[in-house]
Design a protein around this motif. Structure first.
Motif, short mmCIF file in Angstrom:
data_model
loop_
_atom_site.label_atom_id
_atom_site.label_comp_id
_atom_site.label_asym_id
_atom_site.label_seq_id
_atom_site.Cartn_x
_atom_site.Cartn_y
_atom_site.Cartn_z
N PRO A 1 0.84 -1.20 0.00
CA PRO A 1 0.00 0.00 0.00
C PRO A 1 0.87 1.25 0.00
O PRO A 1 1.97 1.23 0.52
N PRO A 2 0.39 2.31 -0.65
CA PRO A 2 1.19 3.54 -0.70
C PRO A 2 1.37 4.13 0.71
O PRO A 2 0.49 4.04 1.54
N GLU A 3 2.53 4.69 0.87
CA GLU A 3 2.84 5.29 2.17
C GLU A 3 2.09 6.60 2.31
O GLU A 3 1.93 7.36 1.35
N PRO A 4 1.52 6.87 3.46
CA PRO A 4 0.76 8.11 3.66
C PRO A 4 1.69 9.31 3.61
O PRO A 4 2.83 9.24 4.05
N THR A 5 1.18 10.39 3.01
CA THR A 5 1.97 11.63 2.93
C THR A 5 2.05 12.25 4.30
O THR A 5 1.07 12.29 5.04
#
Length: 325
Positions: free
Chosen positions: A78-82
């Motif tokens: 999953p994409p890393e949170p900004t």
């Protein structure tokens, strides 16, 4: 005390334990690698009617960890949170203005008696501290001296013991040497006694022979001396008789005849030197008158030096002469 190990099997094999964050990194690396492989397969040209097998590199599960399935391995990350934007810092408050200094209180009045008491107390405390320090130093010095004394005493005891052992060993060796020397001396004395007995026996025989010879020689010498003495005595007696006549004749030659004095006899003692010089003349038996006595003494003096005996041994310093005219 450290906690019990979570990996007893690895500890038995001599391996270091694996920490959870290391497992997590390994898992994420494998997932990323699997995703790259899937992406590469999808972008490649489609093969005709062939069964496409999707390969996923799986790591051998660690003992005690849940195994990773293929679905989990190929599931995209999953994409890393900004990260949220940083909030602006609030403005800093202004520093408060300095308050005016309160008025300084007046210094308390100094009590000289109190100051004197404080100074005396401080001096007393200082003296007590100095005494305490001196006592401590003295105690330390005494302890050091006692320690040094004990060490010296111990060293002396050890030295005395060593000296005693050495003296005993030296005494033992000296006794052995003395016994050996005594045995040698005893043997030497025994042999010397035998030799001395032989020598004394020979000396006794020689001495006996010499004594006998000496006795014979002495007896002969005594006999010769007696004979010679008798001969010399006879010679001296004859010489003295002749000498007395010669002395009387010399006095008669020097005597001045007195009138009417033709028949008298007197004795005169004359002391003379070895050369016949008259030293003194005295009447021993009077001639009958002083005149005659003086004439005889005068005759002796006039005859000086008197004749000497023919035998020198017959000379005597004092002679008594019988004078007749």
């Amino acid at each position: 005390m450290s906690a019990p190990s979570e990996y007893p099997e690895r500890q038995e094999e001599g391996l270091l334990p694996v920490k959870p964050w290391q497992l997590l990194l390994a898992f994420l690396g494998h997932v990323l690698l699997g995703a790259l492989l899937i992406f590469g397969v999808q972008c490649s040209p489609k093969l005709p009617d062939e069964v496409i097998m999707q390969a996923v590199l799986l790591e051998e599960p660690v003992v005690g960890e849940k195994p990773v399935t293929v679905e989990e391995a190929v599931k995209p990350k999953p994409p890393e949170p900004t990260p949220p934007e940083p909030k602006p810092e609030p403005p800093k408050p202004k520093p408060p203005e300095p308050k005016p200094e309160p008025p300084k209180p007046e210094p308390p009045k100094v009590d000289p008696e109190k100051l004197k008491q404080q100074a005396e107390a401080a001096e007393k405390k200082r003296v007590e501290e100095l005494l305490k320090i001196e006592q401590q130093q003295l105690l330390a010095k005494q302890q050091a001296e006692e320690k040094a004394r004990q060490a010296a005493e111990k060293a002396k005891i050890e030295a005395d013991a060593k000296a005693k052992r050495e003296a005993e060993e030296a005494a033992r060796k000296a006794a052995e040497e003395e016994a050996r020397k005594a045995a040698l001396e005893a043997e030497a004395k025994r042999l010397a006694a035998i030799e001395d007995a032989r020598r004394k026996e020979a000396e006794a025989a020689e001495n006996k022979r010499k004594a006998e010879e000496k006795a014979r020689a002495e007896a002969l010498a005594r006999q010769i001396a007696a004979e010679e003495a008798a001969r010399m005595a006879a010679i001296r007696a004859d010489s003295q008789k002749l000498w007395a006549r010669a002395l009387a004749e010399a006095m008669r030659r020097n005597w001045l005849r007195q009138p009417g004095a033709d028949n008298f006899v007197c004795k005169i003692k004359i002391r003379m030197a070895p050369n016949g010089q008259v030293l003194n003349a005295t009447i021993v038996s009077s001639c009958g008158s002083a005149l005659l006595d003086d004439s005889v003494i005068s005759a002796a003096n006039k005859a000086s030096p008197l004749p000497l005996p023919s035998e020198p041994s017959a000379f005597v310093p004092e002679v008594t002469i019988t004078f007749r005219p």
